[in-house]
Design an enzyme around this catalytic site. Structure first.
Site, mmCIF file in Angstrom:
data_model
loop_
_atom_site.group_PDB
_atom_site.id
_atom_site.type_symbol
_atom_site.label_atom_id
_atom_site.label_comp_id
_atom_site.label_asym_id
_atom_site.label_seq_id
_atom_site.Cartn_x
_atom_site.Cartn_y
_atom_site.Cartn_z
ATOM 1 N N ASP A 1 -45.852 -7.115 -1.729
ATOM 2 C CA ASP A 1 -45.558 -5.823 -2.578
ATOM 3 C C ASP A 1 -47.154 -5.283 -2.538
ATOM 4 O O ASP A 1 -47.825 -5.831 -3.110
ATOM 5 C CB ASP A 1 -45.195 -6.089 -3.877
ATOM 6 C CG ASP A 1 -45.201 -5.107 -4.997
ATOM 7 O OD1 ASP A 1 -45.433 -4.011 -4.601
ATOM 8 O OD2 ASP A 1 -44.631 -5.208 -6.292
ATOM 9 N N SER B 1 -47.597 12.052 6.613
ATOM 10 C CA SER B 1 -46.548 12.745 6.768
ATOM 11 C C SER B 1 -46.783 14.063 6.834
ATOM 12 O O SER B 1 -47.982 14.658 6.417
ATOM 13 C CB SER B 1 -45.769 12.659 5.115
ATOM 14 O OG SER B 1 -44.752 13.693 5.059
ATOM 15 N N TYR C 1 -44.760 12.515 -4.288
ATOM 16 C CA TYR C 1 -44.741 12.356 -2.631
ATOM 17 C C TYR C 1 -45.926 13.007 -2.015
ATOM 18 O O TYR C 1 -46.553 12.731 -1.402
ATOM 19 C CB TYR C 1 -43.400 12.335 -1.957
ATOM 20 C CG TYR C 1 -43.635 12.012 -0.638
ATOM 21 C CD1 TYR C 1 -43.345 10.742 -0.094
ATOM 22 C CD2 TYR C 1 -43.630 13.118 0.551
ATOM 23 C CE1 TYR C 1 -43.396 10.523 1.190
ATOM 24 C CE2 TYR C 1 -43.602 12.617 1.925
ATOM 25 C CZ TYR C 1 -43.576 11.598 2.281
ATOM 26 O OH TYR C 1 -43.524 10.855 3.391
ATOM 27 N N LYS D 1 -49.479 11.772 -0.192
ATOM 28 C CA LYS D 1 -49.816 11.854 0.968
ATOM 29 C C LYS D 1 -51.191 12.738 1.379
ATOM 30 O O LYS D 1 -51.991 12.588 2.262
ATOM 31 C CB LYS D 1 -48.586 12.649 1.760
ATOM 32 C CG LYS D 1 -47.407 11.444 2.018
ATOM 33 C CD LYS D 1 -47.665 10.109 2.523
ATOM 34 C CE LYS D 1 -46.850 9.321 2.721
ATOM 35 N NZ LYS D 1 -46.915 8.255 3.373
#
Length: 319
Positions: free
Chosen positions: A83, A164, A176, A180
């Site tokens: 993890d 990404s 997100y 990134k």
């Protein structure tokens, strides 16, 4: 004169292409560590590099993911449960990897683990909605890198960070894209810091691919759950029809995603095996023909093109 210029350009292109095809030797004695191997890019990468002869250490989040991967690979491949958001787990894993690879060190570190989190308008969200993707995609990546870096330096190896197109251009609210963007910054500073040690650092920027990360059902469920708990004022501003239309847009966009995950793994392969790896790789037709070119355009043009695809609000004046 024009012919000489064209000939020079052709020669430069030929040499650039030739340089990119030069490969390292003896991959059979090289260890690589990959995160996020339960599914998607990481799973395919682990299976691909195992077939090529690398000594793969694949980090999975779940026992079921680990067992499924081991069933499809050779005895060379080892799995570990990891993890990336658990500092002690990361530290213990790094110690195990150190004892496993010995003096050879770690040729490749592929930071692939990631989550999408909630994708919704910014004024729908709380700060807690931003935490998961930032914890996994950014702090998890940084912590794994810092713990594995001494082993990579020992091998004068490679670090490959999967970012990404969302690290080049913001396309939705939530954690997100910020995560990134930060990965891109960390990648650049790491690349410059490691140059003196002979460590190459590369960043991969995939477009939209059909993986568990971009599962339209899960994304829809999260968005609906947030909508149900919004204040009456926000719902009035967006309108009851907004959620239905936005979910329809989401399904339409996911129907045109890239299906070939090997495009990303090919980038990883080049970054691992080329004598002259690139600093950045772009994977996916949408990334190469739309997202990356758009990221270089003026902000006003970016806004115009992206807002054309947004669902109109019913009553934005109701504030």
């Amino acid at each position: 004169m024009l012919l000489w210029v064209l000939a020079l350009l052709f020669l430069c292109a030929f040499l650039w292409n030739y340089k990119g095809q030069l490969k390292i030797a003896d991959i059979a004695d090289k260890y690589i560590f990959i995160t996020g191997c339960d599914s998607g890019f990481g799973n395919l990468a682990a299976r691909t590099f195992d077939r090529k002869g690398f000594r793969v250490i694949a980090a999975c989040l779940t026992e079921s993911g680990s067992e499924a991967l081991k069933a499809k690979t050779s005895e060379r491949l080892h799995t570990v449960l990891l993890d990336v958001t658990n500092p002690e787990n990361v530290k213990e894993t790094a110690q195990w990897v150190k004892s496993h690879v010995g003096e050879k060190g770690l040729w490749g570190l592929i930071n692939n683990a990631g989550v999408l989190g909630v994708l919704a308008p910014t004024d729908w969200l709380t700060v807690d909605d931003y935490r998961e993707p930032i914890e996994v995609n950014l702090f998890g990546l940084i912590n794994v890198t810092l713990n594995m870096l001494p082993l990579v330096k020992k091998a004068r190896g490679r670090v490959i960070n999967v970012s990404s197109i969302g690290g080049r251009l913001a396309f939705g609210g939530g954690g997100y894209t910020p995560s990134k963007y930060a990965v891109e910054g960390f990648n650049d500073s790491l690349r410059r810091d490691m140059k003196a040690f002979g460590v190459h650092v590369s960043c991969i920027e995939p477009g939209l691919f059909k993986t568990g990360l971009a599962d339209p059902i899960k994304t829809t469920e999260k968005k609906l759950a947030i909508w149900k708990h919004l204040s009456p004022d926000i719902k009035q501003q967006y309108g009851e029809g907004y959620i239905e239309k936005s979910l329809h847009r989401l399904k339409s966009s996911t129907s045109s995603v890239n299906l070939d995950l090997s495009l990303v793994v090919e980038c990883m392969d080049h970054a691992l095996t080329s004598l002259f790896p690139k600093t950045r790789y772009t994977a996916g037709k949408d990334a190469k023909t739309f997202w990356i070119p758009l990221s270089h355009m003026p902000a006003a043009l970016q806004d115009f093109l992206l807002l054309k695809e947004k669902v109109e609000l019913a009553n934005p004046q109701a504030v």
